[in-house]
Design a protein around this motif. Sequence first.
Motif, PDB file in Angstrom:
ATOM      1  N   ILE A 157       0.686  -1.297   0.075  1.00 37.43           N
ATOM      2  CA  ILE A 157      -0.038   0.029  -0.264  1.00 37.43           C
ATOM      3  C   ILE A 157       0.900   1.376  -0.122  1.00 37.43           C
ATOM      4  O   ILE A 157       0.515   2.308  -0.628  1.00 37.43           O
ATOM      5  CB  ILE A 157      -0.856  -0.059   1.234  1.00 37.43           C
ATOM      6  CG1 ILE A 157      -1.934   1.081   1.089  1.00 37.43           C
ATOM      7  CG2 ILE A 157      -0.216   0.081   2.470  1.00 37.43           C
ATOM      8  CD1 ILE A 157      -2.958   1.186  -0.136  1.00 37.43           C
ATOM      9  N   ILE A 158       2.163   1.212   0.749  1.00 34.09           N
ATOM     10  CA  ILE A 158       2.831   2.470   0.741  1.00 34.09           C
ATOM     11  C   ILE A 158       3.512   2.545  -0.847  1.00 34.09           C
ATOM     12  O   ILE A 158       3.449   3.564  -1.105  1.00 34.09           O
ATOM     13  CB  ILE A 158       4.030   2.054   1.660  1.00 34.09           C
ATOM     14  CG1 ILE A 158       3.689   2.203   2.947  1.00 34.09           C
ATOM     15  CG2 ILE A 158       4.997   3.228   1.498  1.00 34.09           C
ATOM     16  CD1 ILE A 158       4.547   1.724   4.115  1.00 34.09           C
ATOM     17  N   THR A 159       3.706   1.489  -1.391  1.00 34.10           N
ATOM     18  CA  THR A 159       4.258   1.862  -2.864  1.00 34.10           C
ATOM     19  C   THR A 159       3.084   2.276  -3.650  1.00 34.10           C
ATOM     20  O   THR A 159       3.390   3.153  -4.496  1.00 34.10           O
ATOM     21  CB  THR A 159       4.700   0.289  -3.429  1.00 34.10           C
ATOM     22  OG1 THR A 159       5.892  -0.100  -2.779  1.00 34.10           O
ATOM     23  CG2 THR A 159       5.161   0.456  -4.799  1.00 34.10           C
ATOM     24  N   HIS A 160       2.000   1.711  -3.545  1.00 38.35           N
ATOM     25  CA  HIS A 160       0.778   2.233  -4.288  1.00 38.35           C
ATOM     26  C   HIS A 160       0.613   3.746  -4.016  1.00 38.35           C
ATOM     27  O   HIS A 160       0.233   4.252  -5.036  1.00 38.35           O
ATOM     28  CB  HIS A 160      -0.454   1.550  -3.843  1.00 38.35           C
ATOM     29  CG  HIS A 160      -0.715   0.326  -4.479  1.00 38.35           C
ATOM     30  ND1 HIS A 160       0.118  -0.284  -5.408  1.00 38.35           N
ATOM     31  CD2 HIS A 160      -1.670  -0.969  -3.961  1.00 38.35           C
ATOM     32  CE1 HIS A 160      -0.302  -1.437  -5.876  1.00 38.35           C
ATOM     33  NE2 HIS A 160      -1.186  -1.978  -5.088  1.00 38.35           N
ATOM     34  N   ILE A 161       0.832   4.089  -2.838  1.00 42.36           N
ATOM     35  CA  ILE A 161       0.586   5.662  -2.591  1.00 42.36           C
ATOM     36  C   ILE A 161       1.766   6.494  -3.464  1.00 42.36           C
ATOM     37  O   ILE A 161       1.363   7.479  -3.895  1.00 42.36           O
ATOM     38  CB  ILE A 161       0.768   5.864  -1.051  1.00 42.36           C
ATOM     39  CG1 ILE A 161      -0.524   5.416  -0.172  1.00 42.36           C
ATOM     40  CG2 ILE A 161       0.960   7.525  -0.667  1.00 42.36           C
ATOM     41  CD1 ILE A 161      -0.421   5.357   1.309  1.00 42.36           C
TER      42      ILE A 161
END
Length: 201
Positions: A157-161
Motif C-alpha cells: 500500500i505504501i508503494t501504491h501511494i
Amino acid sequence: MDETENVFGTVFKVDPAPLGLTGFALTTFMLSFVNAGIIGSKGGTGMAISFAFAYGGIAQLIAGQWEMRRGSQFGFVAFSSYGAFWLWYVFLEVAAHFGVITVTNEALGISLILWGVFTLYMFVTAIRLNMGLMFTFLFLWLTFFFLGAGAMSGVVIITHIGGYLGILAAAFAIYTAFAVVTNSNHAGRIPLGPGLGSKEK
C-alpha cells in the motif's frame, strides 16, 4: 553577423524545458501506473523501461545540455540528473533481470530515498520559480520517499501511494510543459503561477 550566426542565435533561444518536462512526465506516468497498481507489472514495467530509455533518459539528457548552453543552472542539473535517473533505472531492471547484479529491497529503498533527498533540495529552488514546477517537485519528492519506504518495508500500500503521488508529479510536469509551449506562441494565456516570494510576470 552572417546568416549562420543568426540561425544558431535563434536555435539557442529555444527553451528545452518542455522537452525535458514531457520526457519526464510521460515516463513517470507509465511507471507510476504500475506502482499504483492501475496496470499490471508484467507488461507495464517493460513499457516503462522503453519510455525510460528513449524519452525519460536520452531526451532529458539532451534537454539538460541545452539548458546548460542557455545558462540555466537549475535546468541543467534537473534534466541531466533525472535523465541519468531513468537510464539508471533501465540498467537496474535489465541487469537484475539477466542476473548481472543482485538488488535487495533495502538497497533499492535507500537509493530511492537518496533520490528523494536530491529532489527535496531541487524543490527548495523550484519554490521560487513558478507554481507548476513547485508542485511537480513537491509531489516527486514525496513519491521517492514513499516508494523507498515501500521497497524497504515490503508494504504494498505504501508503494501504491507512491505511485499515485508520481501520477500527480507527472500531471504537474506535463501541465507546465504545455504552458511553456503554448505561451511561447500565445504569451501569458496558460497560467503557471508565480513562485513564492516573486511576482507573477
